[in-house]
Design an enzyme around this catalytic site. Structure first.
Site, mmCIF file in Angstrom:
data_model
loop_
_atom_site.group_PDB
_atom_site.id
_atom_site.type_symbol
_atom_site.label_atom_id
_atom_site.label_comp_id
_atom_site.label_asym_id
_atom_site.label_seq_id
_atom_site.Cartn_x
_atom_site.Cartn_y
_atom_site.Cartn_z
ATOM 1 N N HIS A 191 95.895 -18.967 54.496
ATOM 2 C CA HIS A 191 96.330 -17.649 54.947
ATOM 3 C C HIS A 191 95.149 -16.851 55.488
ATOM 4 C CE1 HIS A 191 100.460 -17.938 53.535
ATOM 5 N NE2 HIS A 191 100.006 -18.459 52.408
ATOM 6 N N ASP A 197 103.947 -17.263 54.988
ATOM 7 C CA ASP A 197 105.048 -17.368 54.038
ATOM 8 C C ASP A 197 106.183 -16.518 54.590
ATOM 9 O OD1 ASP A 197 103.357 -18.827 52.417
ATOM 10 O OD2 ASP A 197 102.966 -17.184 51.031
ATOM 11 N N GLU A 229 106.653 -25.898 48.901
ATOM 12 C CA GLU A 229 107.078 -24.507 49.024
ATOM 13 C C GLU A 229 107.946 -24.339 50.268
ATOM 14 O OE1 GLU A 229 103.391 -22.310 49.204
ATOM 15 O OE2 GLU A 229 102.954 -22.691 47.093
ATOM 16 N N HIS A 236 106.485 -21.820 52.949
ATOM 17 C CA HIS A 236 105.105 -21.882 53.436
ATOM 18 C C HIS A 236 104.993 -22.809 54.655
ATOM 19 C CE1 HIS A 236 100.681 -21.672 52.719
ATOM 20 N NE2 HIS A 236 100.731 -22.817 53.385
#
Length: 137
Positions: free
Chosen positions: A29, A36, A116, A119
């Site tokens: 990130h 996300d 995830e 993500h």
């Protein structure tokens, strides 16, 4: 700090989150190449989903999610195998929604981190090996 354990990692000890790669030692990130996200119905909604409003246990599937979000089978940042993108533990509706998000993101050059559903990482990262440290003021 165990304040959020019951919400975000009810099945695991916190020390396992790094070992099982739910949390990375260095975040993509910070390179602005990871995101996300989820999907919502209708127009842009004001506000954000507050953690405490969202759940008491992230592994429990919710049909009515605040702020127009659609059912993805778990809330974001839920560190459990129910959050794996291809988890068979969620409803067919949630699997369909996850696949829709995945297809849209792949179309625009992102790939999914399989543990995830929320993500995504840019396939052609311009600074793949660089991590930026932003000062907090």
């Amino acid at each position: 700090d165990q304040k959020m354990k019951e919400i975000f990692y009810p099945e695991l000890p916190k020390l396992k989150l790094l070992e099982l790669v739910y949390i990375s030692g260095k975040s993509g990130h910070s390179r602005a190449s990871s995101i996300d996200l989820t999907l919502i119905k209708g127009k842009k909604r004001e506000g954000t989903l507050r953690y405490r409003e969202a759940a008491t246990d992230c592994t429990r599937e919710r049909k009515n999610v605040p702020n127009g979000q659609i059912n993805m089978g778990s809330i974001f940042d839920c560190f459990s195998n129910v959050s794996h993108a291809a988890s068979p533990k969620v409803s067919s509706e949630a699997r369909k929604n996850r696949l829709f998000l995945k297809s849209a993101m792949e179309k625009f050059g992102f790939y999914n981190y399989s543990k995830e559903w929320w993500h995504y990482v840019l396939k052609k990262e311009p600074q793949k090996k660089t991590y930026f440290d932003f000062p907090v003021e």
